[in-house]
Design a protein around this motif. Structure first.
Motif, short mmCIF file in Angstrom:
data_model
loop_
_atom_site.label_atom_id
_atom_site.label_comp_id
_atom_site.label_asym_id
_atom_site.label_seq_id
_atom_site.Cartn_x
_atom_site.Cartn_y
_atom_site.Cartn_z
N GLY A 88 36.23 55.25 48.20
CA GLY A 88 37.39 54.63 49.13
C GLY A 88 38.81 54.86 48.51
N VAL A 89 38.93 54.65 47.18
CA VAL A 89 40.03 54.83 46.69
C VAL A 89 40.59 56.12 46.76
N LEU A 90 39.64 57.32 46.53
CA LEU A 90 40.12 58.79 46.97
C LEU A 90 40.38 59.16 48.10
N ILE A 91 39.60 58.29 49.10
CA ILE A 91 40.11 58.73 50.75
C ILE A 91 41.73 58.17 50.87
N LEU A 92 41.91 56.95 50.17
CA LEU A 92 43.30 56.50 50.48
C LEU A 92 44.20 57.48 49.85
N ALA A 93 43.97 57.84 48.74
CA ALA A 93 44.85 58.97 47.94
C ALA A 93 45.05 59.95 48.65
N GLY A 94 43.81 60.69 49.16
CA GLY A 94 43.94 61.89 49.85
C GLY A 94 44.72 61.85 51.19
N TRP A 95 44.66 60.65 51.82
CA TRP A 95 45.33 60.22 52.93
C TRP A 95 46.92 60.19 53.10
N LEU A 96 47.16 59.56 51.90
CA LEU A 96 48.72 59.62 51.56
C LEU A 96 49.32 60.67 51.21
#
Length: 638
Positions: free
Chosen positions: A35-43
């Protein structure tokens, strides 16, 4: 070992301990990291760093999806059938193929998180068998040719003679060949009061020899004792799958096959039948794979279940899994153990009838002086009562314990006898105070007779009193239309009195653990869904056999590990509260399932009519997922 080696060893041990500590939570940690990686990827993607964002999304795919992908592949190989885990992986990969990395990663994250939480909530370590084995003695004093030798219980044969000393657990089923004693059989029968045993008396492995040394002739091999039967019953009952679990497994296979078949047809038929281009055909097939994924269906159940479980835990009700919470809504009957469940689990003095020429304080002082030297539960109850009445007591001048009958001694130069009717004189004891002993026995009370130099001096009645909330709890269950019955190892007289006082619908007395299982199977046959409430080791097979096992929080470790639901504060009215929570959860889950299926069908039809693009498909699909999650979270406030 030099200092450097010690440091290295300590570091290794710390590292091993750290790995052991986080291993049970590895799946949840992986899901959260995803989930943290998805947020980072989205940003990053929002700021135009697309290549790096894709790399991070791939990492999120691998970390979040590894456990479910591994589980899906292994189950597919074992069952030779695709499953929902594989379908979710295909849907996520399909999203990535057509360039929707964020949507695919979110699918992986939601599914992996729900799976991790389900694993954490439902897969408790199965400790009840090891707990039972700790109670079963491993060694025994074997007597041969007048000599004692300590041997392993597995070497005992039928006909062997073993010595069991006071305070020891009996290592094997058998019969007493020499000696008298009092045995605590709570581990087997659930009986709260120790039982006096004499020559030829039957004894069971795992029970505790309290007072005298006894010689026991082994009648069963270690693998065939009643205690071993309890272990086998627990193992057998836990290995059986519930009807709901079988239905879910069957539905999963059908759903996956239907979706994959639909996607397969969508990749070819529209091109040949409807004249779509290959690009449009493949695009619509990928949209179908995404919108038909069971993410919303999974979210329909898990968040609602976890919310209900959290709600229950906050109110002192521990559910060991959603399946048990769900089953409560179908509950038709509840079977109760008596000792420690409906009752307080220890005897209390309820009546004391004293001869006219004696005062209650004088009588209690003499009796407590003698009984204070005994560790028998009845004696301890009498001493507690004397303390409550401020009756002074002292060390007796003389004391003799007559195993199986009572105790006699001298206090202040006066002789006293305390025990059974036959010990003090049966005819005089039963006729004392116009036969009051019969009335007390009819109320399910245990009577202890006291005799002095002038004859019968008093009758002391004791009883394992019902809990203060027992009647209220049963009344709440009756309001829910639940049939209530008590299964107890006590005699019929005591059981009848307790059942009447507690307002139970029925009772069955003198039940051994294996008999409780048989009665439960009959109840299940008559009522379909049956719960068992207990607190002792002897209740473990019944708790495991019942559709729902409910343990009292202050009960034995075995009962707590075997049960599906634990009442942390021994609060019986919480059972009715749990049933109401289950029924509300069932309503919410039904709403979610109907809504999610309706949305999936709408999205599928819209996709086929070529009016739905992938971004809107993902919005509709993920939007429905969020809505069913929020609906499920309402249970947190119930």
């Amino acid at each position: 070992m030099n200092a450097q080696a010690k440091v290295l060893q300590n570091n290794y041990q710390k590292e091993a301990h750290w790995i052991t500590a986080i291993k049970p939570h590895a799946e949840l940690i992986a899901a959260l990291l995803s989930g943290v990686l998805i947020l980072a990827g989205w940003l990053l993607d929002k700021n135009g760093v697309h290549t790096t964002a894709v790399a991070i999304y791939v990492l999120a795919f691998v970390i979040g999806g590894f456990a479910k992908a591994k589980e899906g592949i292994e189950d597919t190989i074992a069952d030779k059938e695709l499953n929902v885990e594989m379908l979710m992986i295909f849907a996520a990969i399909g999203s990535a193929i057509i360039g929707y990395w964020t949507e695919g990663a979110i699918l992986i994250f939601i599914f992996s998180l729900s799976g991790a939480l389900e694993t954490y909530t439902m897969n408790k370590s199965q400790k009840e068998i090891s707990s039972l084995m700790e109670i079963q003695p491993e060694e025994a004093w074997l007597v041969r040719d007048g000599k004692e030798a300590k041997v392993h219980v597995s070497t005992l044969e039928i006909g062997d003679l073993i010595l069991v000393k006071p305070g020891e657990r009996i290592p094997s089923d058998g019969k007493i060949s020499k000696g008298q004693t009092t045995i605590d059989e709570a581990a087997i029968t659930g009986e709260s009061l120790p039982v006096s045993k004499q020559r030829d008396g039957e004894v069971f492995a795992g029970t505790v020899n309290i007072t005298g040394s006894i010689y026991v002739e082994v009648t069963k091999l270690a693998s065939e004792t009643l205690f071993q039967k309890i272990i086998q019953l627990v193992q057998s009952a836990q290995s059986e799958k519930s009807p709901s679990q079988l239905f879910i497994e069957k539905f999963e296979g059908v759903y996956v096959k239907a979706v994959l078949a639909g996607v397969g047809l969508m990749m070819f038929l529209p091109h040949f039948v409807l004249g779509w281009s290959w690009t449009e055909t493949f695009y619509r097939a990928m949209v179908l794979l995404v919108v038909a994924s069971p993410c919303a269906l999974v979210a329909s159940i898990m968040p609602a279940t976890l919310s209900a479980i959290s709600n229950g835990a906050r109110h002192g009700i521990l559910f060991k899994g959603g399946i048990h919470l769900e089953s409560l809504s179908n509950l038709k009957a509840v079977a109760f153990d008596k000792t420690g469940t409906l009752t307080q689990g220890k005897p209390e003095v309820t009546d004391i009838i004293v001869r006219n020429d004696l005062s209650t304080t004088e009588l209690l002082s003499a009796v407590a002086s003698i009984e204070s030297q005994s560790n028998h539960p009845l004696a301890q109850a009498v001493v507690r009562f004397a303390q409550e009445k401020n009756a002074p007591y002292y060390a007796p001048d003389h004391l003799e314990d007559v195993a199986g009958w009572g105790v006699q001694g001298a206090v202040g130069g006066k002789q006293w006898k305390i025990g059974k009717a036959d010990f003090v004189g049966r005819e005089d004891a039963l006729s004392f105070s116009e036969g009051m002993a019969y009335e007390l026995a009819g109320d399910g009370k245990t009577t202890v007779f006291v005799k002095d130099d002038h004859g019968i001096a008093a009758i002391i009645a004791l009883k394992d009193l019902i809990r203060e909330d027992t009647q209220h709890a049963l009344e709440l269950l009756h309001q829910e239309g639940i049939y209530t019955i008590m299964l107890t190892g006590d005699n019929k007289t005591t059981a009848k009195a307790i059942a009447k006082e507690a307002r139970l619908d029925a009772f069955i007395a003198e039940c051994l653990p294996e008999q409780k299982v048989d009665h439960l199977k009959k109840l299940i046959n008559d009522h379909q869904t049956v719960a068992m409430v207990g607190d002792g080791i002897n209740d473990a097979p019944a708790l495991a056999t019942a559709n729902i096992g409910i343990a009292m929080g202050e009960g034995s470790d075995v009962a707590l590990e075997t049960a599906d639901i634990v009442l942390m504060k021994n609060d019986l009215p919480k059972i009715a509260e749990a049933i109401r929570l289950s029924k509300k959860m069932k309503r919410i889950v039904k709403q979610n399932v109907i809504f999610s299926i309706a949305v999936i069908m709408l999205l599928i039809i819209s996709n086929f009519l070529q009016v739905l693009d992938l971004p809107f498909g993902v919005i509709g699909h993920e939007g429905s997922t969020i809505l069913v999650i929020l609906n499920g979270l309402r249970l947190l406030k119930s």
